[in-house]
Design a protein around this motif. Structure first.
Motif, mmCIF file in Angstrom:
data_model
loop_
_atom_site.group_PDB
_atom_site.id
_atom_site.type_symbol
_atom_site.label_atom_id
_atom_site.label_comp_id
_atom_site.label_asym_id
_atom_site.label_seq_id
_atom_site.Cartn_x
_atom_site.Cartn_y
_atom_site.Cartn_z
ATOM 1 N N VAL A 44 53.383 -2.201 43.715
ATOM 2 C CA VAL A 44 52.879 -3.546 43.940
ATOM 3 C C VAL A 44 52.449 -4.225 42.639
ATOM 4 C CG1 VAL A 44 51.114 -4.892 45.146
ATOM 5 C CG2 VAL A 44 52.115 -2.894 46.248
ATOM 6 N N ILE A 45 51.756 -3.490 41.794
ATOM 7 C CA ILE A 45 51.184 -4.070 40.582
ATOM 8 C C ILE A 45 51.746 -3.334 39.370
ATOM 9 C CG2 ILE A 45 49.066 -4.524 39.309
ATOM 10 C CD1 ILE A 45 47.645 -4.560 42.055
ATOM 11 N N TYR A 52 49.123 -5.774 28.445
ATOM 12 C CA TYR A 52 48.262 -4.795 29.107
ATOM 13 C C TYR A 52 46.839 -5.310 29.211
ATOM 14 C CZ TYR A 52 51.875 -1.201 28.510
ATOM 15 O OH TYR A 52 53.017 -0.467 28.572
ATOM 16 N N SER A 53 46.206 -4.989 30.324
ATOM 17 C CA SER A 53 44.782 -5.276 30.464
ATOM 18 C C SER A 53 44.011 -4.103 29.854
ATOM 19 C CB SER A 53 44.425 -5.462 31.940
ATOM 20 O OG SER A 53 44.696 -4.281 32.657
ATOM 21 N N PHE A 54 42.692 -4.202 29.897
ATOM 22 C CA PHE A 54 41.877 -3.094 29.386
ATOM 23 C C PHE A 54 42.123 -1.851 30.236
ATOM 24 C CE2 PHE A 54 39.312 -6.840 28.135
ATOM 25 C CZ PHE A 54 39.375 -6.652 26.756
ATOM 26 N N ASP A 55 42.029 -0.683 29.610
ATOM 27 C CA ASP A 55 42.277 0.563 30.320
ATOM 28 C C ASP A 55 41.316 0.745 31.489
ATOM 29 O OD1 ASP A 55 44.341 1.133 28.639
ATOM 30 O OD2 ASP A 55 43.209 2.528 27.370
ATOM 31 N N SER A 61 41.325 -0.941 38.915
ATOM 32 C CA SER A 61 42.247 -1.619 39.841
ATOM 33 C C SER A 61 43.028 -0.600 40.654
ATOM 34 C CB SER A 61 43.227 -2.505 39.076
ATOM 35 O OG SER A 61 42.551 -3.509 38.381
ATOM 36 N N TYR A 62 43.496 0.451 39.993
ATOM 37 C CA TYR A 62 44.236 1.498 40.687
ATOM 38 C C TYR A 62 43.358 2.161 41.745
ATOM 39 C CZ TYR A 62 46.550 5.924 41.588
ATOM 40 O OH TYR A 62 47.116 6.999 42.204
ATOM 41 N N THR A 63 42.148 2.529 41.359
ATOM 42 C CA THR A 63 41.229 3.182 42.293
ATOM 43 C C THR A 63 40.877 2.248 43.445
ATOM 44 O OG1 THR A 63 40.339 4.475 40.467
ATOM 45 C CG2 THR A 63 39.025 4.388 42.474
ATOM 46 N N THR A 64 40.591 0.996 43.145
ATOM 47 C CA THR A 64 40.230 0.023 44.177
ATOM 48 C C THR A 64 41.379 -0.171 45.162
ATOM 49 O OG1 THR A 64 38.801 -1.113 42.599
ATOM 50 C CG2 THR A 64 39.410 -2.330 44.579
#
Length: 151
Positions: A44-45, A52-55, A61-64
């Motif tokens: 999806v993302i 790249y965004s911040f690590d 985001s992945y966890t959420t």
């Protein structure tokens, strides 16, 4: 003693038809949702190279995404799973009922009635068409076709 044993087996078999044990590990044994619901974060993302965004943001985001998808599914299945199972059970029971008590008897009735019609149709064909085609065949028996090759 043997009669008691066979009666017990019969009761067990009847009970097993309605209280089938389910597999809690493999919940899709026939793979009916194989390609439908396999959606992961990476599907999806995605961030292309150079943007790249911040690590920390990426990990959060992945966890959420993963946790919210997991818990939303569990909450929805807890709230709507049993009522929808009742609806689907009712629907398939209704389809089975209609098939058993309406569709099959109508088809059988149609086949019985069409058998009578087919006999009448066959009689009409043999009475009217057979003599006609037999006469036409006798007329056409004297027709000869010759093929010549001219150079």
């Amino acid at each position: 003693m043997a009669e008691e044993h066979s009666g017990l087996e019969e009761r067990i078999i009847i009970k097993d038809q309605h209280t089938k044990e389910i597999d809690l590990v493999n919940r899709d044994p026939k793979h009916i949702n194989e390609d439908v619901v396999k959606v992961d974060f990476e599907d999806v993302i995605a961030e292309p190279v150079g943007t790249y965004s911040f690590d920390g943001v990426w990990k959060t985001s992945y966890t959420t995404f993963t946790v919210s998808k997991y818990w939303c599914y569990r909450l929805l299945s807890a709230l709507l799973g049993i009522p929808l199972a009742v609806v689907w059970g009712f629907l398939f029971a209704l389809i089975s009922f209609c098939h058993i008590w309406a569709v099959v008897p109508c088809i059988k009735s149609y086949l019985i009635e069409i058998q009578c019609v087919s006999r009448i149709y066959s009689l009409c064909i043999h009475t009217f068409c057979d003599p006609l085609f037999e006469a036409l065949s006798k007329i056409c028996t004297n027709i000869r076709v010759a093929v010549r090759k001219e150079i």
